[in-house]
Motif scaffolding. Structure first.
Motif, short mmCIF file in Angstrom:
data_model
loop_
_atom_site.label_atom_id
_atom_site.label_comp_id
_atom_site.label_asym_id
_atom_site.label_seq_id
_atom_site.Cartn_x
_atom_site.Cartn_y
_atom_site.Cartn_z
N GLU B 66 3.72 -2.17 0.43
CA GLU B 66 3.45 -3.19 -0.59
C GLU B 66 4.29 -4.42 -0.25
O GLU B 66 5.51 -4.34 -0.18
CB GLU B 66 3.87 -2.68 -1.98
N ILE B 67 3.63 -5.53 -0.03
CA ILE B 67 4.35 -6.79 0.25
C ILE B 67 4.27 -7.63 -1.01
O ILE B 67 3.19 -8.04 -1.44
CB ILE B 67 3.75 -7.50 1.47
N ASP B 68 5.43 -7.88 -1.60
CA ASP B 68 5.48 -8.44 -2.94
C ASP B 68 5.67 -9.95 -2.90
O ASP B 68 6.76 -10.46 -3.16
CB ASP B 68 6.65 -7.76 -3.68
N GLY B 69 4.59 -10.67 -2.57
CA GLY B 69 4.68 -12.13 -2.55
C GLY B 69 3.85 -12.70 -1.41
O GLY B 69 3.12 -11.97 -0.73
N ASN B 70 3.98 -14.01 -1.19
CA ASN B 70 3.21 -14.68 -0.13
C ASN B 70 3.82 -14.39 1.23
O ASN B 70 5.04 -14.44 1.39
CB ASN B 70 3.19 -16.18 -0.38
N ALA B 71 2.97 -14.11 2.20
CA ALA B 71 3.46 -13.76 3.54
C ALA B 71 2.87 -14.72 4.57
O ALA B 71 1.94 -15.48 4.27
CB ALA B 71 3.09 -12.32 3.86
N GLY B 72 3.40 -14.66 5.79
CA GLY B 72 3.04 -15.63 6.82
C GLY B 72 1.96 -15.13 7.77
O GLY B 72 0.94 -14.58 7.33
N TYR B 73 2.18 -15.31 9.05
CA TYR B 73 1.17 -15.02 10.07
C TYR B 73 1.25 -13.56 10.52
O TYR B 73 2.30 -12.94 10.49
CB TYR B 73 1.41 -15.90 11.30
N PHE B 74 0.12 -13.05 11.03
CA PHE B 74 0.05 -11.76 11.74
C PHE B 74 0.48 -10.57 10.88
O PHE B 74 0.99 -9.58 11.40
CB PHE B 74 0.91 -11.80 13.02
N LYS B 80 -2.57 0.84 12.07
CA LYS B 80 -3.22 2.15 12.20
C LYS B 80 -2.79 3.00 11.02
O LYS B 80 -1.59 3.15 10.79
CB LYS B 80 -2.70 2.85 13.45
N GLN B 81 -3.72 3.52 10.27
CA GLN B 81 -3.50 4.51 9.21
C GLN B 81 -2.88 3.96 7.93
O GLN B 81 -3.17 4.45 6.84
CB GLN B 81 -2.63 5.67 9.72
N ALA B 82 -2.00 2.99 8.03
CA ALA B 82 -1.27 2.56 6.83
C ALA B 82 -2.20 1.84 5.85
O ALA B 82 -3.22 1.26 6.25
CB ALA B 82 -0.11 1.65 7.21
N ASN B 83 -1.82 1.87 4.57
CA ASN B 83 -2.49 1.07 3.54
C ASN B 83 -1.54 -0.04 3.14
O ASN B 83 -0.52 0.21 2.51
CB ASN B 83 -2.82 1.93 2.32
N VAL B 84 -1.87 -1.24 3.54
CA VAL B 84 -0.97 -2.37 3.32
C VAL B 84 -1.58 -3.26 2.24
O VAL B 84 -2.76 -3.61 2.32
CB VAL B 84 -0.78 -3.19 4.61
N THR B 85 -0.80 -3.60 1.22
CA THR B 85 -1.27 -4.51 0.18
C THR B 85 -0.33 -5.70 0.11
O THR B 85 0.89 -5.53 0.01
CB THR B 85 -1.30 -3.81 -1.20
N VAL B 86 -0.90 -6.90 0.17
CA VAL B 86 -0.10 -8.12 0.02
C VAL B 86 -0.38 -8.68 -1.37
O VAL B 86 -1.52 -9.06 -1.67
CB VAL B 86 -0.45 -9.17 1.09
N HIS B 87 0.64 -8.73 -2.20
CA HIS B 87 0.49 -9.27 -3.56
C HIS B 87 0.75 -10.77 -3.52
O HIS B 87 1.71 -11.27 -4.08
CB HIS B 87 1.45 -8.56 -4.51
N GLY B 88 -0.11 -11.46 -2.80
CA GLY B 88 0.06 -12.90 -2.63
C GLY B 88 -0.92 -13.37 -1.57
O GLY B 88 -1.92 -12.69 -1.29
N ASN B 89 -0.62 -14.51 -0.96
CA ASN B 89 -1.47 -15.09 0.08
C ASN B 89 -0.91 -14.75 1.45
O ASN B 89 0.27 -14.40 1.58
CB ASN B 89 -1.51 -16.61 -0.06
N VAL B 90 -1.74 -14.89 2.48
CA VAL B 90 -1.25 -14.71 3.85
C VAL B 90 -1.67 -15.89 4.71
O VAL B 90 -2.65 -16.57 4.42
CB VAL B 90 -1.79 -13.41 4.49
N GLY B 91 -0.92 -16.09 5.79
CA GLY B 91 -1.24 -17.14 6.76
C GLY B 91 -2.26 -16.64 7.77
O GLY B 91 -3.10 -15.80 7.47
#
Lengths: 298, 241
Positions: B66-74, B80-91
């Motif tokens: 869980e990424i809690d906020g806006n994130a950058g590039y890449f 592989k396999q992971a469930n990634v959630t970004v609670h914000g925007n991404v570059g």
């Protein structure tokens, strides 16, 4: 690669903090542009009839007050210098048409960075934090600012090649990208008597826009002509005495993100330069689309 | 169960957090790449990303991130396999070359989202910018909003669902990837063509919209696929350069 940043403060109460808010934006773009940095800051503080001449010399202990004395004596004009190392703001009521030839003759070692009623320009080689420290960016005040961090991909790394570029009065431009036709633009403009200071591609875009403004276009019309004439990749951020304007090329090859808040508008190449801004979580964040003109008025 | 800061991790902890105001991106990714450190961990939370690049890149483990906020590039590149959630925007280039698992962006995404993805699912709840799904090679991408110009350029395999509008040059030089668009298409790229929807298309859309959590009617989408006219060199064509 380069980094661009811009900040326009809609809330006048924030204007004393312009530099303090700007420095982390500029430093945030260090990885995109570690070799030189610069900014333009716009403020409305001088009396009508006066101009701000931003001057630069290689010598970091240059005698700026002596230069102001000579302006008063030789040109019979009011003049006061605010020096910071090799940079000085000369506030004077001398006409630019008289000042420029005098300076070229008497002080050929001094370069004019900008002329206008509102604009001050600082630019130099070094990392953004070094340049910010050298010229005291954190203490700057004003209504809006345009900044740049440079990783040179063409032309030299010198203070003159650093951005922002200026042309005319109270106009500046920073650029992330690379133009493929700067020399044909330059030849076209030189035939009209427009003189260039460097061999940098961005200077061609800057002088092209300023030429269009002098020909009677407003900024938006000048930028439409840019879309027709400029070939290459660009995100351009421009400052005038009362506006910030932003455009991206038709392919949008270079990044930009905008945060619009009730108190300010902030522009940067990447979000990490906006993350520290007050209450940015409640700003409207968006990516400007290609070939669209965005402008914000003070 | 609450997350504990990774520095205060106990043997029984299954949820840990990295606060990027104190931990570095390199420490985060080294943790995510180390099977010994990941043993027993179900969820990793990243606090204060503040637009940082390269978060959760190259993860190959079935964990929740869980990424809690806006994130950058890449962000979540090569996942592989992971469930990634970004609670914000991404570059730029979120889930670039995704292999499997799920990457979900709750906000907007900049350019090249899901570029070259081989498998797995990328969900962008807001808009994605230009070149979304460029050269995708088998992943699925579902965008809740609109996509920018040149999306799915040279896309080879996989499915892209656009619940909003598509910008200019959609699907230029497509191979066998299929695009479904609910809104308007500004223009189709070279060799991309609209085709009639089949029962298989409705089934695919029902599956993808369900996984992504959108309840649009599959009948409101149109299908874009390759006209396959660029597959072979045509010496008789007017080569006008």
């Amino acid at each position: 690669m380069c980094g661009i940043v811009g900040l326009l403060l809609k809330n006048p109460d924030l204007r004393p903090r312009l530099g303090e808010l700007l420095v982390p934006m500029l430093v945030g773009m260090t990885e995109r542009g570690p070799d030189s940095a610069g900014l333009a800051v716009f403020s409305d503080t001088i009396d009508p009839g006066f101009r701000r001449f931003n001057l630069y010399a290689d010598d970091r202990s240059y005698d700026w007050r002596g230069l102001a004395d000579d302006v008063r004596a030789d040109l019979k004009a009011a003049a006061a210098a605010e020096p910071i190392q090799n940079h000085a703001i000369l506030v004077s009521d001398v006409e630019p048409g008289r000042f420029h030839p005098w300076l070229a003759e008497k002080r050929p070692e001094v370069e004019v960075l900008s002329v206008g009623r509102y604009i001050d320009i600082y630019k130099d080689v070094g990392t953004p934090s070094e340049v910010a420290e050298r010229y005291g960016f954190a203490g700057l005040q004003g209504s809006h600012t345009v900044g740049h961090t440079r990783m040179a991909t063409e032309s030299g790394v010198t203070p003159a090649h650093a951005h922002p570029f200026v042309a005319g009065e109270d106009f500046c431009l920073v650029h992330n990208g690379s133009l493929s036709n700067p020399y044909s633009l330059r030849r076209m403009l030189e035939k009209k008597g427009i003189r260039f200071r460097t061999d940098n591609d961005t200077e061609a875009a800057c002088r092209f826009i300023e030429w269009r403004l002098r020909e009677g276009d407003d900024l938006e019309a000048a930028l439409v002509k840019c879309f027709e004439e400029l070939d290459g990749f660009y995100t351009l951020l421009m400052g005038t005495h009362d506006k910030l304007a932003l455009v991206r090329d038709p392919f949008a090859c270079k990044p930009a993100i905008v945060a619009e808040h009730d108190d300010y508008v902030a522009v940067a190449s990447e979000y990490r330069s906006l993350a520290h801004l007050p209450d940015v979580k409640n700003a409207r964040l968006f990516e400007p689309v290609p070939e669209e003109i965005y402008s914000w008025k003070v | 169960m609450e997350s504990v800061n990774v520095a205060e991790r106990t043997d029984s902890a299954t949820r840990v957090s990295f606060d990027l105001t104190t931990a570095s991106v390199r420490e985060l990714n080294a943790f995510l790449h180390d099977p010994a450190k990941l043993a027993g961990i179900e969820q990793v939370t990243v606090l204060n990303p503040e637009g940082a690049h390269n978060l959760a890149v190259g993860v190959a483990a079935p964990i929740d991130i869980e990424i809690d906020g806006n994130a950058g590039y890449f962000i979540a590149g090569m996942n592989k396999q992971a469930n990634v959630t970004v609670h914000g925007n991404v570059g730029w280039s979120v889930a670039e070359n995704i292999m499997s698992g799920t990457v979900r962006v709750k906000g907007i995404a900049s350019e090249c989202a899901g570029a070259s993805g081989h498998g797995g699912l990328l969900v962008i709840e807001g808009d994605a910018s230009s070149r979304c799904g460029i050269s995708m090679k088998g992943c699925d991408i579902v965008v809740g909003g609109s996509v920018g110009h040149m999306s799915a350029f040279m896309a080879q395999a996989g499915r892209m669902v656009v619940c909003g509008d598509a910008g200019g040059g959609l699907g230029d030089s497509l191979y066998e990837a299929v695009i479904y668009v609910r809104g308007t298409i500004h223009s189709l790229g070279a060799d991309a063509q609209e085709e009639p929807m089949t029962d298989d298309d409705y089934a695919a859309l029902t599956e993808l919209l369900g996984k992504a959590g959108f309840d649009h009617d599959p009948k409101s989408f149109k299908r874009v696929a390759s006209g396959r006219t660029l597959y072979h060199w045509n010496a008789d064509a007017e080569q006008d350069y």
